[in-house]
Scaffold this active site. Structure first.
Site, PDB file in Angstrom:
ATOM      1  N   GLU A  81      26.367   8.380  12.489  1.00 51.33           N
ATOM      2  CA  GLU A  81      27.217   9.518  12.148  1.00 51.33           C
ATOM      3  C   GLU A  81      28.195   9.218  11.018  1.00 51.33           C
ATOM      4  O   GLU A  81      28.806  10.135  10.472  1.00 51.33           O
ATOM      5  CB  GLU A  81      27.982   9.980  13.391  1.00 51.33           C
ATOM      6  CG  GLU A  81      27.068  10.633  14.426  1.00 51.33           C
ATOM      7  CD  GLU A  81      27.765  10.955  15.737  1.00 51.33           C
ATOM      8  OE1 GLU A  81      28.884  10.442  15.954  1.00 51.33           O
ATOM      9  OE2 GLU A  81      27.185  11.696  16.547  1.00 51.33           O
ATOM     10  N   GLU A 129      16.949  -6.957  26.990  1.00 49.81           N
ATOM     11  CA  GLU A 129      18.360  -7.344  27.063  1.00 49.81           C
ATOM     12  C   GLU A 129      18.551  -8.778  27.520  1.00 49.81           C
ATOM     13  O   GLU A 129      19.643  -9.337  27.386  1.00 49.81           O
ATOM     14  CB  GLU A 129      19.128  -6.400  27.980  1.00 49.81           C
ATOM     15  CG  GLU A 129      18.835  -6.531  29.449  1.00 49.81           C
ATOM     16  CD  GLU A 129      19.789  -5.685  30.283  1.00 49.81           C
ATOM     17  OE1 GLU A 129      20.485  -6.273  31.127  1.00 49.81           O
ATOM     18  OE2 GLU A 129      19.859  -4.455  30.082  1.00 49.81           O
TER      19      GLU A 129
END
Length: 269
Positions: free
Chosen positions: A81, A112
């Site tokens: 953004e 992960e």
């Protein structure tokens, strides 16, 4: 050394499946109300990290977010953004998620837990000591994130983190840790809820404050925003009208000619 994961502690609410829709919504909302207060307690930690980020960016550095699962996705959202909002290049703020782009939509098994891949992912972007890497992990124990920050520390790269447990291995690894303790989740262990909300709030604060410090906002306006749709063009035109004595049509012509609100205002004669 062990520590208490408040993000994994049992919910304060029992028998959720027996609650009405109204009660579920009310109780979730009541829990969510506590998140801004938890964030407020971390403002000094956020300030230290943002100050480091701004210092490095003014020297040509970049900001990296690394995370897994929800945390990784939140970092990617914030990074993606920045260009449309502040008109910066797409490689100034970057989000990296364990498991690669596939993991944005679907979980990648064991990603992960990988203790070597984060550093490889960062090296693919030619990371340097001018950059800052922020690890995001609600648990504070994600191996992908911790190992990435460890390698950054070894290579003279500034490190920060956002975690929702106090005294975690991640916080102890980061040079500029942010520990926002939101407590047990409404659904036990579902850290996409309060923990995720806290992380999102802090990410907004980090990137927005850094961009303002870098001069990407004038007054309170996004003068460098990308004009990627009609709504934003209309907003840009009105911003120009607020700054200089022109009507809607003239402002639109200036915006089209100069390509941004800042340039239109600066070049007006």
């Amino acid at each position: 050394m062990s520590f208490t994961k408040t993000t994994e502690q049992a919910s304060k609410y029992e028998h959720l499946e027996q609650m009405s829709v109204a009660d579920l919504l009310k109780n979730i909302n009541n829990e969510d109300k506590t998140v801004p207060l938890a964030v407020e307690k971390t403002l000094p930690q956020i300030e230290h990290l943002v100050t480091e980020i701004v210092t490095k960016m003014k020297k040509g550095g970049r900001l990296f977010y690394i995370g897994a699962g929800t945390s990784g996705r939140l970092g990617i959202v914030d990074a993606s953004e920045c260009p449309p909002t502040f008109g910066v290049s797409f490689d100034l703020v970057l989000g990296i998620i364990a498991g690669g782009d596939t993991a944005i939509r679907r979980a990648v098994e064991n990603a992960e837990d990988d203790t070597t891949q984060a550093w490889e992912d960062l090296k693919a972007h030619s990371i340097t000591p001018n950059d800052v890497v922020v690890g995001i992990a609600a648990s504070g124990t994600t191996p992908y994130v911790i190992s990435g920050l460890e390698r950054c520390n070894e290579n003279g790269i500034s490190t920060g983190c956002i975690t929702c447990n106090a005294g975690s291995p991640l916080a102890k690894t980061a040079q500029f840790p942010i520990e926002v303790v939101v407590g047990p989740e409404f659904v036990t262990g579902s850290s996409r809820m309060k923990a995720g909300t806290a992380q999102k709030l802090i990410l907004n604060m980090i990137s927005t404050t850094a961009m303002i410090q870098l001069g990407k906002v004038k007054g309170n306006k996004m003068v460098d925003m990308q004009l990627s749709n009609d709504k934003l063009v209309d907003r840009g035109i009105k911003m120009i009208m607020d700054e200089i004595p022109v009507d809607y049509k003239q402002a639109g012509e200036l915006l089209k000619q100069y390509g941004s609100v800042r340039n239109a205002v600066d070049n007006y004669k």
